[in-house]
Design a protein around this motif. Structure first.
Motif, PDB file in Angstrom:
ATOM      1  N   THR A 194       0.823  -1.221   0.000  1.00  0.00           N
ATOM      2  CA  THR A 194       0.000   0.000   0.000  1.00  0.00           C
ATOM      3  C   THR A 194       0.856   1.269   0.000  1.00  0.00           C
ATOM      4  OG1 THR A 194      -0.113  -0.116   2.418  1.00  0.00           O
ATOM      5  CG2 THR A 194      -1.947  -1.090   1.193  1.00  0.00           C
ATOM      6  N   GLY A 195       2.153   1.114   0.178  1.00  0.00           N
ATOM      7  CA  GLY A 195       3.028   2.285   0.156  1.00  0.00           C
ATOM      8  C   GLY A 195       4.481   1.848   0.069  1.00  0.00           C
ATOM      9  N   LEU A 196       5.327   2.758  -0.405  1.00  0.00           N
ATOM     10  CA  LEU A 196       6.761   2.465  -0.491  1.00  0.00           C
ATOM     11  C   LEU A 196       7.517   3.733  -0.160  1.00  0.00           C
ATOM     12  CD1 LEU A 196       5.883   1.067  -3.793  1.00  0.00           C
ATOM     13  CD2 LEU A 196       7.618  -0.273  -2.647  1.00  0.00           C
ATOM     14  N   ASP A 240      10.233   5.601  -5.705  1.00  0.00           N
ATOM     15  CA  ASP A 240       9.268   6.714  -5.760  1.00  0.00           C
ATOM     16  C   ASP A 240       8.288   6.529  -6.917  1.00  0.00           C
ATOM     17  OD1 ASP A 240      10.605   7.787  -3.608  1.00  0.00           O
ATOM     18  OD2 ASP A 240      11.727   9.275  -4.780  1.00  0.00           O
ATOM     19  N   ALA A 241       8.770   6.058  -8.062  1.00  0.00           N
ATOM     20  CA  ALA A 241       7.865   5.819  -9.201  1.00  0.00           C
ATOM     21  C   ALA A 241       6.922   4.658  -8.877  1.00  0.00           C
ATOM     22  CB  ALA A 241       8.683   5.512 -10.457  1.00  0.00           C
ATOM     23  N   MET A 242       7.400   3.674  -8.119  1.00  0.00           N
ATOM     24  CA  MET A 242       6.535   2.550  -7.724  1.00  0.00           C
ATOM     25  C   MET A 242       5.440   3.024  -6.778  1.00  0.00           C
ATOM     26  SD  MET A 242       9.542  -0.283  -7.304  1.00  0.00           S
ATOM     27  CE  MET A 242       8.553  -1.524  -6.505  1.00  0.00           C
ATOM     28  N   GLU A 243       5.796   3.944  -5.901  1.00  0.00           N
ATOM     29  CA  GLU A 243       4.798   4.526  -4.989  1.00  0.00           C
ATOM     30  C   GLU A 243       3.699   5.219  -5.814  1.00  0.00           C
ATOM     31  OE1 GLU A 243       4.158   4.847  -1.720  1.00  0.00           O
ATOM     32  OE2 GLU A 243       2.895   6.636  -1.737  1.00  0.00           O
ATOM     33  N   GLU A 249      -2.375   0.876 -10.012  1.00  0.00           N
ATOM     34  CA  GLU A 249      -2.332  -0.581 -10.173  1.00  0.00           C
ATOM     35  C   GLU A 249      -2.018  -1.254  -8.836  1.00  0.00           C
ATOM     36  OE1 GLU A 249       0.495  -1.781 -13.146  1.00  0.00           O
ATOM     37  OE2 GLU A 249      -0.350  -0.467 -14.680  1.00  0.00           O
ATOM     38  N   GLU A 250      -2.435  -2.516  -8.729  1.00  0.00           N
ATOM     39  CA  GLU A 250      -2.085  -3.301  -7.538  1.00  0.00           C
ATOM     40  C   GLU A 250      -0.624  -3.727  -7.595  1.00  0.00           C
ATOM     41  OE1 GLU A 250      -4.658  -6.668  -7.161  1.00  0.00           O
ATOM     42  OE2 GLU A 250      -6.244  -5.441  -6.254  1.00  0.00           O
ATOM     43  N   MET A 251      -0.053  -3.908  -6.413  1.00  0.00           N
ATOM     44  CA  MET A 251       1.333  -4.390  -6.330  1.00  0.00           C
ATOM     45  C   MET A 251       1.437  -5.350  -5.141  1.00  0.00           C
ATOM     46  SD  MET A 251       4.745  -2.055  -5.880  1.00  0.00           S
ATOM     47  CE  MET A 251       4.267  -1.008  -7.236  1.00  0.00           C
TER      48      MET A 251
END
Ligand code: G1P
Length: 301
Positions: A194-196, A240-243, A249-251
């Motif tokens: 849900t966060g990075l 940061d781009a993944m956040e 999208e789901e991760m």
């Protein structure tokens, strides 16, 4: 599907060796570190090519992966057929190169390979670490398939005082790998991310699960990386781009045992990895212990 290996770093931790030899070509036993990573990257079904993000200062990496028929012929003419096979195998792998001209961070390095992924999901394998049994990425692909081809990262627990060295995830455990009974931070547990956050202060870390350096990412991340600003350490961070990707999208994350892999990021870790693989290799084990000698063995305890 492609796998990206960022390899444009300067390798300053290994100076003076890395003045003329890229750290990726330092050997672990008789094979360069990067060859272990390439072999690992090609293991999951569906991966048909590896893209190495190199710097123009390190042409030796490209020449290592290039066929040199003359050299192989020379070895064969001297009766070194087995050695010629080893050389040929290394240069016949599906490896291509792109260049990062400016070292602006991991996110920037990955984006340098944007044109090479053909709009498909792709792996990223950080090259200071490799997994000899090559199963970590295979497990990640399994989790991705079980969740509609979502992005998946490998994570592992880290002590609270070390979170600021890594990317840390927020999320919750939603299950486990097929056939594995695991929950929470246990190996095999699967989390919905849900966060990075990249290199948080201990008090800001949303969990103790760090990103190990193995990613299976949606191609959408390349669009986000295109305009990603600088983050921790003034670098363009993949984290940061993944956040930002999480808004669309789901991760998922799968908890792994980082000791399944071998670290080659510092001279001490690289030396330990050589020792570990020598001990694990039937052909090297006895010779390694003998060469080490009783005194050094005594020091090992
Ligand atoms: C990178 C990533 C970080 C990850 C780490 C794993 O950091 O940005 O999220 O946890 O690799 O080794 P770096 O080691 O490049 O600072």
């Amino acid at each position: 599907m492609k796998a990206i290996i960022p390899a444009a770093g300067l390798g300053t931790r290994f100076l003076p060796a890395t003045k003329s030899t890229p750290k990726e070509l330092l050997p672990v036993l008789n094979k360069p570190v990067i060859q272990y990573v390439v072999e690992e990257a090609l293991e999951p079904s569906g991966v048909d090519g590896v893209v190495i993000v190199n710097s123009r200062e390190k042409p030796q990496i490209e020449s290592y992966f290039k066929v040199d028929g003359g050299y192989e012929d020379m070895l064969r003419s001297r009766g070194k057929d087995k050695e010629a096979e080893l050389v040929h195998a290394a240069s016949s792998m599906p490896v291509s190169f792109v260049y990062q001209d400016d070292p602006k961070g991991l996110g920037h390095a990955v984006h340098c390979a944007a044109d090479a992924i053909d709009g498909e999901p792709f792996f990223v394998l950080l090259g200071d670490y490799f997994v000899p049994d090559r199963q970590m990425c295979v497990k990640m692909a399994e989790v991705s398939r079980a969740h509609g081809n979502a992005s998946v990262i490998a994570v592992a627990p880290v002590p609270a005082d070390q979170v600021s060295r890594y990317g840390i995830i927020a999320g919750e455990c939603v299950g486990s790998l097929d056939g594995v009974d695991a929950e929470g931070e246990q190996e095999g547990a699967v989390w919905k991310v849900t966060g990075l956050v990249e290199k948080p202060a201990p008090e800001d870390a949303p969990s103790h699960l760090f990103i190990v350096g193995r990613y299976l990412l949606s191609p959408r991340i390349m669009d986000l990386l295109a305009d990603q600003g600088a983050g921790a350490g003034g670098e363009i961070q993949l984290t940061d781009a993944m956040e930002r990707l999480l808004a669309e999208e789901e991760m998922y994350a799968v908890v792994v045992d980082p000791d399944e892999g071998c670290d080659t990021g510092t001279p001490a870790a690289w030396a330990a990895t050589n020792a570990r693989l020598a001990l694990a290799d039937d052909a090297q084990h006895a010779g390694f212990l003998e060469a080490l000698g009783d005194k050094a063995l005594g020091q090992l305890g």
